[in-house]
Design an enzyme around this catalytic site. Structure first.
Site, short mmCIF file in Angstrom:
data_model
loop_
_atom_site.label_atom_id
_atom_site.label_comp_id
_atom_site.label_asym_id
_atom_site.label_seq_id
_atom_site.Cartn_x
_atom_site.Cartn_y
_atom_site.Cartn_z
N ASP A 149 30.63 -31.67 -54.30
CA ASP A 149 31.85 -31.13 -54.93
C ASP A 149 32.99 -31.53 -54.01
O ASP A 149 33.15 -30.97 -52.93
CB ASP A 149 31.71 -29.60 -55.05
CG ASP A 149 33.01 -28.93 -55.50
OD1 ASP A 149 33.99 -29.65 -55.82
OD2 ASP A 149 33.05 -27.68 -55.51
N LYS B 189 43.14 -34.92 -53.07
CA LYS B 189 42.61 -35.08 -54.43
C LYS B 189 43.74 -35.21 -55.46
O LYS B 189 43.58 -35.88 -56.47
CB LYS B 189 41.73 -33.87 -54.75
CG LYS B 189 40.94 -33.99 -56.03
CD LYS B 189 39.97 -32.84 -56.10
CE LYS B 189 39.28 -32.77 -57.44
NZ LYS B 189 38.30 -31.68 -57.47
N GLU C 222 33.35 -31.16 -63.30
CA GLU C 222 33.08 -29.91 -62.56
C GLU C 222 32.56 -28.79 -63.47
O GLU C 222 31.58 -28.12 -63.11
CB GLU C 222 34.35 -29.47 -61.82
CG GLU C 222 34.64 -30.37 -60.62
CD GLU C 222 36.08 -30.32 -60.14
OE1 GLU C 222 36.84 -29.46 -60.63
OE2 GLU C 222 36.44 -31.14 -59.28
N ASP D 61 37.82 -21.65 -63.63
CA ASP D 61 37.74 -22.17 -62.25
C ASP D 61 39.09 -22.00 -61.55
O ASP D 61 40.04 -22.74 -61.83
CB ASP D 61 37.34 -23.66 -62.33
CG ASP D 61 37.22 -24.30 -60.95
OD1 ASP D 61 37.60 -23.67 -59.95
OD2 ASP D 61 36.75 -25.44 -60.88
#
Ligand code: AMP
Length: 596
Positions: A15, A77, A154, A176
């Protein structure tokens, strides 16, 4: 047959998050997140160059960020798939290269743990990542020496971590909330096919915003109380930032957080200390608008999937910030079902990635096992059930499906002025009426300080992996504390056993049931008779506990304990309150000493 013929090649699951990253491997039927040499499973997604020119990754890079931002990169990211380059200690790098630094570290953590070299990985990306962003992630893997066997979404990984062995069709909402991003996805899982139907979110909303609210609150406090602007000191701001995050995390489990930073900075030659208490209630008011925004996004995602709230079979909590109790509460209110958080929300995406990796490698994948409590534990208080006032409103403190070990606290308030005692009852069950749940234990906190109604009492429940529940109640003001330990709290009761258990526990208190139940559960201003009945209950509980602890006492203590138990029992039989009190005190002292 899914059994590997030769030992299949190890493929790790990664992850690669905006704030944090994790690596997992599927071994012996379980997805396991791998810890580094310092036993940390979470690697902050930070890369940097240290004083001596060495590359820093994770915690070390995160720690230097507030002081040397020019030598540290965070949240890379967000730049993946773009042509933007980042500066690090005077040199320019692509986002892929910075991500590769993090991936290399994860690869080496896995290799150290497995004792073999690892060359393949499944890496997760947000569902909204476009082709360029996915391609950049593959490239980062390659730069780090990892062939990327699969890039998966994800939310798909999260769903796999819960539902790997699922058969049939289910609609799952994956909520999330990480440090800096929020994503919600609607996922359909049908036999082995997991499909993301719709996603929505906010790339700049997360737990870090919650921290910022606390930081603002602290800055205001310093300004008003100390007449000082802490923003002038980078070091002070770094400490305030860390303290704010720590307070936020405390408030997920406790009703109050004490924020204390000594010698924070100087003001006209005088040291400034920070000392503030923050109540969960006030903190929740600060972050409420953010939670509301996430719920609006949830509805947009549902609309995108052409589904309604009623079509959702499961809600899965992902991301560290979903540990905030308000998140769960709001989702439960919206969906009329309890969200699931039993797979660690920080780790479930990496675990899902490792499950996918095992599937790619041809391993047999069963469902993921986690240790959770199948029951809710709580206490009773004055309140309402269906609008009707009651003395026995069940107040859950540890909710079922919570991963264990776990510690949770809640605050309660006395109802009467100068209230002398609080009667604490601990129940296991799901019924809003505490009397319909199983009474596990009970104790009295006496000798409260002379205070007006609203004197806060903090209750703390700790449930360990062996099913031992430790309960304490503390008068916040004076620090007066009482506690009990309940063994076997996780014993599974069958329905018919429940009745027996209820009756058995009820019988323990049969004499005083009427008088005590008639008084408000939290508001005892009792007459002498009730007080002495409570003393008997307390003494009985103490005797039971002392008897349980006899085997672990030294021979001398054991002798004293046996004598005191005998004297106490005699005093109880004779109704001699003074003698009872004396033995209770002496026995409590020994038990306290044995426990500490
Ligand atoms: P993630 O990006 O999923 O690792 O989530 C990181 C965020 O979760 C950070 O903002 C953390 O401060 C936050 N977080 C971690 N643990 C907790 C907790 N117990 N309660 C509230 N927020 C938490």
């Amino acid at each position: 047959m899914n059994e590997p013929t030769t030992r299949s090649e190890t493929i790790i699951g990664i992850d690669l998050g905006t704030t944090n990253s994790e690596v997992a491997v599927f071994r012996d039927g379980r997805a396991v997140v791998i810890a580094d040499e310092n036993r940390r499973k979470i690697l902050p997604s930070f890369a940097g160059i240290g004083d001596d020119g060495a590359v820093l990754v994770g915690e070390a890079a995160k720690n230097q960020y507030p002081l040397y931002p020019e030598r540290t990169v965070r949240s890379i990211k967000r730049k993946m798939g773009s042509d933007e380059r980042v500066e690090l200690a005077g040199k320019s790098y692509t986002p892929q290269e910075i991500s590769a630094i993090i991936l290399r570290r994860l690869k080496s953590i896995a290799e150290q743990h497995l004792g073999e070299s690892v060359n393949k990985a499944v890496i997760t990306v947000p569902a909204y990542f476009n082709d360029a962003q996915r391609q950049a992630t593959r490239e980062a893997g390659r730069i780090a020496g990892l062939e990327v066997a699969r890039i998966i979404n994800e939310p798909t990984a999260a769903a796999l971590s819960y539902e790997a062995a699922h058969h049939g069709r289910k609609h799952i909402l994956v909520y999330d909330l990480g440090g800096g991003t929020f994503d919600v996805s609607v996922v359909r899982i049908e036999d082995e096919v997991v499909e993301v139907l719709a996603s929505h979110g906010n790339n700049h909303l997360g737990g870090d915003d919650f921290d910022q609210k606390i930081v603002d609150h602290l800055l205001r406090h310093l300004q008003e109380k100390e007449k000082v602007d802490a923003k002038v000191s980078r070091q002070a701001m770094a400490r305030i930032g860390r303290a704010a995050e720590a307070a936020k995390i405390t408030l997920s489990d406790q009703p109050f957080a004490m924020i204390e930073e000594e010698y924070l900075l100087e003001n006209q030659g005088r040291p400034v200390h920070l000392s503030v208490e923050l109540a969960r209630e006030d903190y929740e008011a600060m972050i409420e608008p953010y939670i509301r925004e996430t719920l609006e996004a949830v509805h947009i995602a549902l609309k995108g999937a052409e589904l309604t709230v009623a079509d959702i079979d499961e809600i899965l909590l992902v991301g560290g910030a979903t540990r905030t109790p308000l998140v769960e509460q709001r989702l439960e209110r919206e969906f009329k079902r309890q969200p699931r958080g039993e797979v660690d929300p920080d780790l479930c995406v990496a675990m899902g990635a490792s499950i996918q990796a095992a599937m790619v490698a041809g391993q047999d994948v069963a469902s993921v096992l986690v240790d959770i409590t199948p029951y809710t534990f709580g206490t009773s208080a004055v309140g309402e059930i269906d609008g009707v006032p009651t003395l026995h409103r069940f107040v859950p403190i540890i909710h079922k499906n919570t991963p264990i070990p776990v510690t949770k606290s809640e605050v309660f308030y006395t109802m009467l002025d100068h209230q002398k005692a609080v009667d604490v009852k601990i129940y296991q069950g799901e019924d809003p009426d505490a009397q319909h749940n199983v009474l596990l234990g009970r104790f009295l906190v006496e000798g409260l300080s002379k205070a007006p109604a609203g004197n806060p009492i903090v209750m703390r429940l700790f449930l360990d992996l062996d099913g031992v529940l430790n309960v304490s109640a503390k008068e916040k003001k004076a620090g007066l504390e009482k506690s009990i330990t309940i063994d076997n709290a996780l014993r599974r009761y069958a329905e018919e056993e429940l009745e027996v258990a209820r009756a058995r526990i009820g019988a323990l208190f049969e004499d005083e049931e009427e008088t005590i139940e008639a008084a408000p559960a939290e508001a005892l201003e009792e007459g002498e008779e009730a007080q002495s009945q409570h003393a008997v209950v307390q003494a009985r509980a103490l005797v039971e506990k002392a008897e349980r602890m006899l085997p672990e006492a030294t021979p001398e203590d054991r002798e004293d304990m046996v004598d005191l138990i005998e004297t106490l029992k005699d005093a109880m039989d004779a109704g001699d309150n003074a003698a009872m009190k004396k033995s209770v005190e002496a026995l409590s002292d020994i038990l306290y000493y044995l426990e500490s």
